[in-house]
Design an enzyme around this catalytic site. Structure first.
Site, PDB file in Angstrom:
ATOM      1  N   TYR A 141       0.838  -1.281  -0.027  1.00  0.00           N
ATOM      2  CA  TYR A 141       0.178  -0.093  -0.033  1.00  0.00           C
ATOM      3  C   TYR A 141       0.738   1.319   0.073  1.00  0.00           C
ATOM      4  CZ  TYR A 141      -4.285  -2.735   1.050  1.00  0.00           C
ATOM      5  OH  TYR A 141      -5.077  -3.681   0.895  1.00  0.00           O
ATOM      6  N   LYS A 192       2.516 -15.470   3.424  1.00  0.00           N
ATOM      7  CA  LYS A 192       2.505 -16.407   2.162  1.00  0.00           C
ATOM      8  C   LYS A 192       3.907 -16.433   1.997  1.00  0.00           C
ATOM      9  CE  LYS A 192      -0.135 -18.519  -0.663  1.00  0.00           C
ATOM     10  NZ  LYS A 192      -0.668 -19.706  -0.237  1.00  0.00           N
ATOM     11  N   ASP A 225      -4.259 -18.037   3.237  1.00  0.00           N
ATOM     12  CA  ASP A 225      -5.408 -18.932   2.854  1.00  0.00           C
ATOM     13  C   ASP A 225      -5.817 -19.588   3.990  1.00  0.00           C
ATOM     14  OD1 ASP A 225      -2.947 -19.781   2.615  1.00  0.00           O
ATOM     15  OD2 ASP A 225      -3.304 -20.882   0.720  1.00  0.00           O
ATOM     16  N   ASP A 249      -5.793  -5.918   5.958  1.00  0.00           N
ATOM     17  CA  ASP A 249      -6.799  -5.421   5.167  1.00  0.00           C
ATOM     18  C   ASP A 249      -8.088  -6.340   5.077  1.00  0.00           C
ATOM     19  OD1 ASP A 249      -8.779  -3.439   4.249  1.00  0.00           O
ATOM     20  OD2 ASP A 249      -7.586  -3.158   2.438  1.00  0.00           O
ATOM     21  N   ASP A 253     -11.911  -7.421   7.326  1.00  0.00           N
ATOM     22  CA  ASP A 253     -13.312  -7.319   6.938  1.00  0.00           C
ATOM     23  C   ASP A 253     -14.064  -8.701   6.979  1.00  0.00           C
ATOM     24  OD1 ASP A 253     -12.876  -4.628   6.114  1.00  0.00           O
ATOM     25  OD2 ASP A 253     -14.234  -5.016   4.446  1.00  0.00           O
TER      26      ASP A 253
END
Ligand code: ATP
Length: 354
Positions: A141, A192, A225, A249, A253
């Site tokens: 970001y 990851k 994941d 992020d 959510d």
């Protein structure tokens, strides 16, 4: 900080529903201050789309200085307004605060407060009580990258994932410190590194080093994941989670969905021990702005975090109980099954403060 009970809080209501929920949050702060005899100085800063449209100001230098040098915390509603299509003013305010104050931890509790809000069949509210530490100043970001041959069939688009040892280590350490301070048993770091060995390899190495300093806390690693699946299949196994900006992020959510939606999710942007920023997770929600529909409970939970940050012990737990009771007894807005408006929920919350 002159006296343990004298605190200055900058209030940035901002745009859309931010104004409505922060108005209720301010009432909560004022009432608590009155009940406890605190000396809280709440200073409203006129920032947001209205101000930008009026005089073009986004985040003036004197306001930045005031926040940095004279405040203990900032309470923010939301920034974003359909009248201002360019996001530049929002970026000035949000990034000005985040980078100006070096708020490297985005802390988001994911706690479901009522069985009625739990969307997973077979799970109870008590199965979901985790806290996500999202790295807040690095990752994909930061805007490093570019386009080559833009708009042509040969276009190349690159976004870099920026991770520094200092940045990664400090957020991992903050997650462990939080676990120790709050009696949490486990910290799960999610990355990851199997697919992104360079950037996320750094996360894995830092985690393996830092965990050695916290022998009393179980340290676990999960690929992101697998973490998403675990959040839905067995949320009760998750406690403190630490991850990078992008994954944080996304998983928060997902977390908000486990706790009753955006109207129930509070957050803090923290530099531990320094001036920090507190805001509900939701945005300015233009679709419901100005209609007295916005749920102010995320802001009440956020104020609990703010008070903990300022050292007012025990207040956050009490506010969580008031919010839990608001939902249980139906003193809440439509998004969480009630029929009250924003102001009426604020009235009820204020009436419950003792
Ligand atoms: P942003 O880009 O700032 O995250 P967004 O439009 O993606 O903004 P929100 O503004 O948070 O996200 O709104 C998403 C949806 O959630 C909207 O439909 C909105 O009405 C709903 N919503 C957001 N906040 C609340 C709230 N406090 N109470 C009730 N509904 C809300």
């Amino acid at each position: 900080m002159a006296d343990a009970r004298t605190k200055t809080i900058a209030i940035i209501a901002g745009d859309g529903v931010g104004k409505e929920v922060v108005a209720q949050g301010v009432r909560v702060l004022e009432r608590l201050s009155e009940l406890r005899g605190w000396s809280l100085k709440l200073v409203s800063l006129d920032l947001g789309a209205d101000r930008f449209l009026r005089d073009g100001a986004t985040f003036p230098a004197e306001d930045q200085r005031f926040v940095r040098e004279s405040c203990d915390a900032v309470l923010l509603g939301a920034i974003g307004d359909p009248r201002v299509p360019s996001l530049d003013y929002a970026r000035d305010i949000l990034f000005g605060l985040r980078f100006g104050l070096d708020l490297y931890c985005n802390v988001r509790p994911v706690q479901c407060l009522d069985d009625r809000l739990m969307p997973i069949v077979g799970k109870r509210a008590s199965d979901c009580d985790m806290v996500v530490f999202r790295e807040n100043t690095e990752g994909v970001y930061v805007g490093v990258g570019g386009n080559f041959k833009k708009g042509t069939p040969d276009e190349v688009a690159i976004t870099e994932d920026l991770n520094t040892r200092k940045g990664v280590e400090r957020v991992i350490r903050a997650a462990f410190e939080f676990a120790v301070a709050h009696g949490r048993k486990r910290v799960t770091m999610s990355d990851k590194h199997n697919a992104m060995p360079h950037a996320h390899g750094l996360w894995k190495r830092c985690f393996d080093e830092v965990k050695g300093d916290y022998p009393g806390v179980e340290a676990k690693h999960m690929f992101v994941d697998a973490l998403c699946m675990q959040m839905v299949r067995a949320p009760e196994t998750l406690d403190v989670i630490v991850t990078n900006n992008l994954f944080g992020d996304i998983v928060t959510d997902l977390g908000a969905a486990l706790q009753g939606g955006l109207g129930m999710a509070g957050s803090a942007n923290v530099n531990p021990g320094r001036v920090s920023l507190f805001e509900p997770v939701h945005g300015s929600a233009p679709d419901i702005a100005g209609k007295d529909l916005a749920n102010p409970l995320a802001t009440v939970l956020t104020i609990g975090m703010l008070l903990s940050h300022l050292g007012f012990e025990g207040e956050e737990a009490k506010l969580i109980e008031v919010v839990r009771e608001a939902v249980r007894t139906g003193h809440c807005t439509r998004d969480v099954g009630g029929e009250l408006g924003t102001r009426a929920v604020g009235d009820w919350v204020v009436s419950q403060l003792r």
